[in-house]
Design an enzyme around this catalytic site. Structure first.
Site, mmCIF file in Angstrom:
data_model
loop_
_atom_site.group_PDB
_atom_site.id
_atom_site.type_symbol
_atom_site.label_atom_id
_atom_site.label_comp_id
_atom_site.label_asym_id
_atom_site.label_seq_id
_atom_site.Cartn_x
_atom_site.Cartn_y
_atom_site.Cartn_z
ATOM 1 N N LYS A 163 0.864 -1.190 0.000
ATOM 2 C CA LYS A 163 0.000 0.000 0.000
ATOM 3 C C LYS A 163 0.891 1.227 0.000
ATOM 4 O O LYS A 163 1.227 1.807 1.031
ATOM 5 C CB LYS A 163 -0.906 -0.003 1.231
ATOM 6 C CG LYS A 163 -2.121 0.906 1.056
ATOM 7 C CD LYS A 163 -3.035 0.388 -0.034
ATOM 8 C CE LYS A 163 -4.183 1.334 -0.317
ATOM 9 N NZ LYS A 163 -4.969 0.925 -1.467
ATOM 10 N N SER A 207 -8.806 -0.672 -5.070
ATOM 11 C CA SER A 207 -9.003 -0.289 -3.681
ATOM 12 C C SER A 207 -10.498 -0.104 -3.406
ATOM 13 O O SER A 207 -11.264 -1.063 -3.497
ATOM 14 C CB SER A 207 -8.194 0.965 -3.361
ATOM 15 O OG SER A 207 -7.690 0.909 -2.045
#
Length: 616
Positions: free
Chosen positions: A202, A409
């Site tokens: 991430k 996401s």
């Protein structure tokens, strides 16, 4: 006494001048609004030539949904002397090319791409497929241009003839992701970033913690960039029938070949087979005119632009509202944000939930396709949209997701529960991870002599941008982020019928292309929007069906606000114009980085967002 009177009249003159400027501005807006209404009215007496070329003149990026015209936007274009047409949607382009394919009045297709800005490979593939379908008619396709950027050339490669200005060039550089990193700047200005994340890959928060990419981020980004670049090259090789090293030569090959043409970019493009011929602007027009004839009034070949062609043919498309079974279509494009902070180009969770509810209650709609083109955003807003989708599924109607350029996401969060997910090979998806981000300025303020002090009744009062975050608050936020990540993993596990441990393995913030996502089980099929619509009809056991686009009517207040307070970039353009030209690229990069901060609107400060997906 005289000085006071003089001061009074001087002040009064300033007030009157301000009122004059305000009235002139309002008058200009009213005139522009009237002109907009006048020229947007339908032509009731369409006249089409017996023979003409359809000119696909793309301006700006290819859009998923219509961009709203506003008087402010019109004023910007007028003041800057910009006479380029507005951007077009995929639907407009595909509708026009499909109609022109069987229209005997259309004898050729001309691609004018010089005003097209870089669009995703996924959208360009859909436009390219529509061009290839047009070519089955046997009608020629011409690409004419002074220069071709990388994205422009990707579309131009579908043409039967690519014409390039002798003073022009073809610029193919490759794909890359480059971002600004702030760690040293934050240290210099005593800004404290508080970052909370789950997911090895991430990488969005890295610029706030580092001065360069981490090895993990570099590996992940290189993987999906490499797949997209391979796809780009393979398409050009197939369309132009040239070796791959003519598209992506090594530095040594480029230098050697460029020297052989004495540094002439146009001759280089011709020698490498990137274009078919070099022609001046007038010669390009004459080449097309040989096929479709010359228009002496416009002093160019007989031509129809796409908007005029569509409006004057009054297309009866699959969006018919007849009372027959229909597949509903909702487009969700942009970052996901909560209703109270949403911007014009974002996905408003409240608005999208209303659209989904409309589809659920509409008896004509037997299945729903949600077209997702989003890098994610607010975790809270994504969950509200997912909740509305689960309510839709309770109706028993099939729910299909069609992924556009990006469904990563938060974009994947809202997709995971669908009955079937379609993605293009070059869609960017996955990025299953969560982060929290807070910037505090207590050290910066102390350095200039400003201190915050006070009392509170609990251990949780007073934490903020001027005081910082105590350790126990940081621990709570991190646990909350980890909880949201676990929720994300479980949503995907249940929606995709996969073990949670397997989802966690392929999650961790990894970004995947559609092709990789298919192999990992994150999507069901590779296909575009048309494939998803057909798949939805099949799941609903429909034979012939209509496509019903679902939109809520705007209130009078909303229309007024949209017209006069729409997405305006006047100040940004004025500021940009004030900078020397050489500084524009750096300014644009900083402006892009700053604009991403507007997406940080989650009520809990937690985000499911894939910024690198927007950067290539």
């Amino acid at each position: 006494m005289w000085a006071k009177v003089k001061w009074l009249f001087r002040g009064l003159a300033k007030v009157l001048n301000a009122i004059r400027i305000l009235l002139k501005t309002l008058l200009l807006l009213l005139i522009l609004g009237f002109v907009f209404i006048l020229f947007s009215s339908d032509d009731n007496n369409p006249i089409l030539p017996d023979k003409a070329a359809l000119t696909l003149a793309l301006s700006g990026p290819v859009l998923e949904q219509d961009a709203q015209a506003t008087p402010q936007g019109m004023a910007e274009k007028w003041l800057s002397g910009d006479n380029t047409p507005p951007p077009m949607t995929l639907k407009q382009i595909k509708d026009a090319l499909e109609l022109a394919r069987t229209d005997d009045r259309i004898a050729a297709l001309v691609l004018q791409l010089q005003n097209m800005t870089e669009s995703s490979i996924t959208k360009l593939d859909e436009v390219g497929a529509a061009i290839e379908a047009f070519k089955t008619s046997g009608k020629p396709v011409y690409a004419i241009g002074d220069n071709y950027s990388q994205g422009q050339y990707y579309l131009a490669a579908h043409a039967d003839q690519i014409l390039l200005n002798p003073a022009g060039s073809v610029s193919i550089q490759g794909l890359g992701v480059y971002r600004l990193f702030y760690k040293s700047a934050f240290e210099r200005f005593n800004i404290t970033p508080h970052v909370f994340r789950v997911g090895t890959y991430k990488s969005f928060v890295e610029p706030y913690l580092r001065d360069d990419m981490s090895a993990e981020s570099r590996e992940d980004t290189q993987l999906w960039l490499g797949q997209l670049w391979t796809h780009y090259q393979d398409q050009i090789v197939k369309l132009r029938n040239i070796p791959a090293d003519h598209i992506s030569p090594t530095a040594e090959q480029m230098l050697s070949r460029f020297a052989k043409v004495n540094g002439d970019p146009a001759q280089y493009a011709l020698q490498q087979g990137l274009v078919d011929s070099l022609a001046t602007r007038s010669e390009m027009l004459q080449t097309v005119a040989e096929q479709v004839g010359w228009n002496s009034q416009t002093n160019q070949y007989m031509s129809l632009d796409v908007p005029t062609y569509l409006s004057r043919n009054q297309i009866i498309s699959k969006t018919s509202t007849q009372a027959v079974p229909a597949v509903g279509l909702i487009t969700a494009s942009g970052p996901i944000m909560s209703a109270d902070t949403a911007t014009p180009n974002s996905i408003n969770d409240e608005h999208l939930s209303q659209l989904i509810n409309e589809a659920r209650l509409d008896d004509q709609i037997q299945a729903l396709v949600l077209r997702v083109d989003s890098p994610g955003g607010s975790a809270f807003a994504a969950e509200q949209i997912r909740s509305a989708l689960l309510d839709f599924k309770e109706s028993g109607k099939p729910l299909i997701i069609s992924m556009g350029s990006t469904a990563a996401s938060g974009g994947y969060w809202i997709a995971a529960d669908a009955d079937k997910i379609y993605a293009s090979p070059t869609t960017l998806t996955g990025s299953i991870g969560v982060f929290g981000l807070f910037l505090t300025f207590e050290d910066a303020l102390k350095k200039i002599g400003l201190n915050t002090d006070g009392v509170g009744t609990t251990d949780f009062v007073g934490a903020g941008i001027t005081t910082g975050l105590p350790n126990h608050v940081k621990e709570i936020i991190q646990m909350s982020v980890e909880h949201t990540y676990g929720q994300f993993v479980n949503i995907v596990a249940q929606g995709r019928n996969m073990p949670a441990a397997e989802v966690d393995r392929i999650a961790q913030g990894h970004v995947w292309t559609g092709q990789m996502a298919l192999e990992l089980g994150l999507v069901d099929e590779l296909g575009n929007l048309d494939d998803a619509l057909a798949g939805a009809a099949l799941l609903a056991n429909l034979g012939e069906f209509n496509v019903k686009q679902i939109k809520l009517p705007m209130s009078a207040k909303d229309k007024l606000l949209a017209q006069f307070m729409g997405d305006s970039t006047v100040l940004g353009k004025i500021a940009m114009a004030a900078l020397p030209q050489v500084l524009h690229p750096a300014a644009e990069q900083m402006q892009k980085a700053a604009s991403s901060l507007s997406q940080f609107s989650d009520v809990h400060g937690q985000y499911v967002l894939c910024i690198p997906c927007q950067s290539y």
